[in-house]
Design a protein around this motif. Structure first.
Motif, mmCIF file in Angstrom:
data_model
loop_
_atom_site.group_PDB
_atom_site.id
_atom_site.type_symbol
_atom_site.label_atom_id
_atom_site.label_comp_id
_atom_site.label_asym_id
_atom_site.label_seq_id
_atom_site.Cartn_x
_atom_site.Cartn_y
_atom_site.Cartn_z
ATOM 1 N N VAL A 177 -47.590 9.558 1.575
ATOM 2 C CA VAL A 177 -47.663 10.666 0.863
ATOM 3 C C VAL A 177 -46.720 11.862 1.635
ATOM 4 O O VAL A 177 -46.075 12.503 1.255
ATOM 5 C CB VAL A 177 -49.169 11.088 0.488
ATOM 6 N N ALA A 178 -47.044 11.834 2.919
ATOM 7 C CA ALA A 178 -46.348 12.727 3.913
ATOM 8 C C ALA A 178 -44.762 12.471 3.950
ATOM 9 O O ALA A 178 -44.053 13.641 3.831
ATOM 10 C CB ALA A 178 -46.994 12.519 5.137
ATOM 11 N N LEU A 179 -44.568 11.326 3.849
ATOM 12 C CA LEU A 179 -43.020 10.853 3.678
ATOM 13 C C LEU A 179 -42.571 11.330 2.482
ATOM 14 O O LEU A 179 -41.370 11.744 2.440
ATOM 15 C CB LEU A 179 -42.796 9.421 4.103
ATOM 16 N N ALA A 180 -43.279 11.145 1.404
ATOM 17 C CA ALA A 180 -42.900 11.554 0.120
ATOM 18 C C ALA A 180 -42.543 12.917 -0.170
ATOM 19 O O ALA A 180 -41.815 13.468 -0.751
ATOM 20 C CB ALA A 180 -43.814 10.918 -1.044
ATOM 21 N N ILE A 191 -44.892 1.730 4.032
ATOM 22 C CA ILE A 191 -45.081 3.243 4.107
ATOM 23 C C ILE A 191 -43.736 3.710 3.292
ATOM 24 O O ILE A 191 -44.020 4.594 2.705
ATOM 25 C CB ILE A 191 -45.217 3.672 5.758
ATOM 26 N N LEU A 192 -42.743 3.064 3.816
ATOM 27 C CA LEU A 192 -41.168 3.518 3.286
ATOM 28 C C LEU A 192 -41.409 3.360 1.793
ATOM 29 O O LEU A 192 -40.763 4.148 1.156
ATOM 30 C CB LEU A 192 -40.285 2.929 4.115
ATOM 31 N N THR A 193 -41.783 2.088 1.436
ATOM 32 C CA THR A 193 -41.620 1.872 0.099
ATOM 33 C C THR A 193 -42.426 2.658 -0.683
ATOM 34 O O THR A 193 -41.949 3.232 -1.872
ATOM 35 C CB THR A 193 -42.284 0.374 0.004
ATOM 36 N N ILE A 194 -43.883 2.999 -0.622
ATOM 37 C CA ILE A 194 -44.677 4.031 -1.158
ATOM 38 C C ILE A 194 -44.137 5.216 -1.170
ATOM 39 O O ILE A 194 -44.048 6.006 -2.083
ATOM 40 C CB ILE A 194 -45.921 3.539 -0.794
ATOM 41 N N GLY A 195 -43.634 5.670 -0.086
ATOM 42 C CA GLY A 195 -43.052 6.999 0.061
ATOM 43 C C GLY A 195 -41.805 7.099 -0.859
ATOM 44 O O GLY A 195 -41.749 8.396 -1.370
ATOM 45 N N LEU A 196 -40.925 6.132 -0.820
ATOM 46 C CA LEU A 196 -39.580 6.266 -1.624
ATOM 47 C C LEU A 196 -40.078 6.674 -3.235
ATOM 48 O O LEU A 196 -39.364 7.326 -3.853
ATOM 49 C CB LEU A 196 -38.816 5.297 -1.380
ATOM 50 N N ILE A 197 -41.058 5.749 -3.673
ATOM 51 C CA ILE A 197 -41.271 5.700 -5.140
ATOM 52 C C ILE A 197 -42.019 7.003 -5.557
ATOM 53 O O ILE A 197 -42.341 7.385 -6.559
ATOM 54 C CB ILE A 197 -42.235 4.489 -5.645
ATOM 55 N N ASN A 198 -42.734 7.660 -4.380
ATOM 56 C CA ASN A 198 -43.351 8.786 -4.685
ATOM 57 C C ASN A 198 -42.447 10.003 -4.498
ATOM 58 O O ASN A 198 -42.965 11.036 -5.161
ATOM 59 C CB ASN A 198 -44.632 9.077 -3.956
ATOM 60 N N ALA A 199 -41.504 9.914 -3.950
ATOM 61 C CA ALA A 199 -40.520 11.161 -3.448
ATOM 62 C C ALA A 199 -39.971 12.081 -4.906
ATOM 63 O O ALA A 199 -39.823 13.186 -4.874
ATOM 64 C CB ALA A 199 -39.205 10.836 -2.734
ATOM 65 N N PRO A 200 -39.650 11.016 -6.005
ATOM 66 C CA PRO A 200 -38.967 11.788 -6.978
ATOM 67 C C PRO A 200 -39.738 12.760 -7.617
ATOM 68 O O PRO A 200 -39.159 14.068 -7.963
ATOM 69 C CB PRO A 200 -38.493 10.809 -7.795
ATOM 70 N N PRO A 201 -40.940 12.608 -8.001
ATOM 71 C CA PRO A 201 -41.831 13.441 -8.555
ATOM 72 C C PRO A 201 -42.095 15.087 -7.917
ATOM 73 O O PRO A 201 -41.917 16.023 -8.417
ATOM 74 C CB PRO A 201 -43.207 12.955 -8.799
ATOM 75 N N TYR A 202 -42.119 14.740 -6.325
ATOM 76 C CA TYR A 202 -42.081 15.888 -5.346
ATOM 77 C C TYR A 202 -40.883 16.609 -5.409
ATOM 78 O O TYR A 202 -40.512 17.687 -5.380
ATOM 79 C CB TYR A 202 -42.439 15.413 -4.225
#
Length: 280
Positions: free
Chosen positions: A91-94, A147-158
């Motif tokens: 989430v921090a990465l996102a 971590i990178l996978t979950i961060g990437l898919i969460n980044a667009p909404p942010y």
């Protein structure tokens, strides 16, 4: 002299505080149990007891043992480190990735913003978990890759959220004053726009932590998460699914309860913060 009328908005906000406090207590308790695992159990998460295979809860193994003779209690505790750690890191990465994209888009506006938003629309058109499966299959199942996978898919909404906040703030008086004072574009974005645009991010992030744990559990359930024999709640549930059918309920029930409580804790934190923000 009549008594002063109570401050009802303040009363409503104070009544919401226990929601966040309960959620934080649950998450901190689970995390503390994971950190204190070496002192709470003598068993290692991958240690095999050759005399107990698929044994129910007993004095030696409080949560029983799985099909490999591993202590379920120890594995549930040690899995808390991995699940919560990956959730917080992803989430921090996102947030970082979303801010890096959304902040300049909202500030630049025009055709740059239009192109960026269309790219985000394309990324968000894919089902989120299917996208996670595809990225995890390409990158592999190591901890940094998850971590990178979950961060990437969460980044667009942010990115969309930050961009919307920046667009709303871009022509406010204090931003125009800072611009007239000679501040550079980077200074305007980082010192004036970003701090004022982060409030909704801080409200939504706890909810996304719970979702990140569910995503990790889902990836592990289908074999694209934490590799066996490392302890992870989703992988434990997947391995114990067949045992439940045979009456050996403990192998999947206890990691499932830990997963439920942790996600519930993060959701309570996010719900309390959202309601508090809505009443300001």
């Amino acid at each position: 002299m009549p008594a002063a009328a109570p401050n009802r908005p303040a009363q409503r906000r104070s009544r919401l505080e226990p929601i966040t406090a309960i959620g934080a207590a649950i998450v901190l308790a689970v995390l503390a149990a994971g950190i204190a695992a070496p002192w709470l159990t003598p068993w290692e998460p991958t240690q095999i007891d050759p005399f107990f295979f698929l044994e129910g809860p007993n004095a030696q193994h409080w949560f029983g043992t799985d099909g490999n003779g591993m202590d379920v209690f120890a594995r549930v505790l040690y899995a808390a480190r991995i699940d919560i750690g990956i959730a917080l890191a992803s989430v921090a990465l996102a947030v970082v990735l979303g801010t890096a994209v959304g902040l300049p888009l909202g500030y630049a506006g025009g055709w740059v913003d239009d192109i960026g938003m269309r790219v985000l629309d394309i990324l968000q058109a894919f089902p989120v978990f299917i996208l996670a499966l595809a990225i995890a299959a390409i990158l592999g199942t190591s901890l940094p890759n998850l971590i990178l996978t979950i961060g990437l898919i969460n980044a667009p909404p942010y990115a969309r959220l930050i961009r919307a906040e920046v667009v709303a703030l871009r022509h406010r008086t204090f931003i125009e004053a800072a611009e007239c004072a000679g501040n550079s574009h980077s200074s305007l974005m980082l010192r004036h726009l970003l701090p004022n645009a982060l409030t909704p991010i801080l409200v939504i992030a706890p909810l996304n932590c719970g979702w990140a744990i569910l995503t990790l559990a889902g990836l592990s359930f289908v074999g694209l998460g934490i590799p066996v024999p490392e302890a992870e709640w989703g992988a434990m549930i997947s391995a114990g699914a067949a045992d439940v059918v045979g009456g050996r309920w403990w192998t999947a029930t206890f990691p499932g309860l830990a997963l439920f409580l942790t996600v519930l804790g993060f959701n309570l934190i996010g719900e309390g913060l959202q309601q508090r923000q809505a009443q300001r």
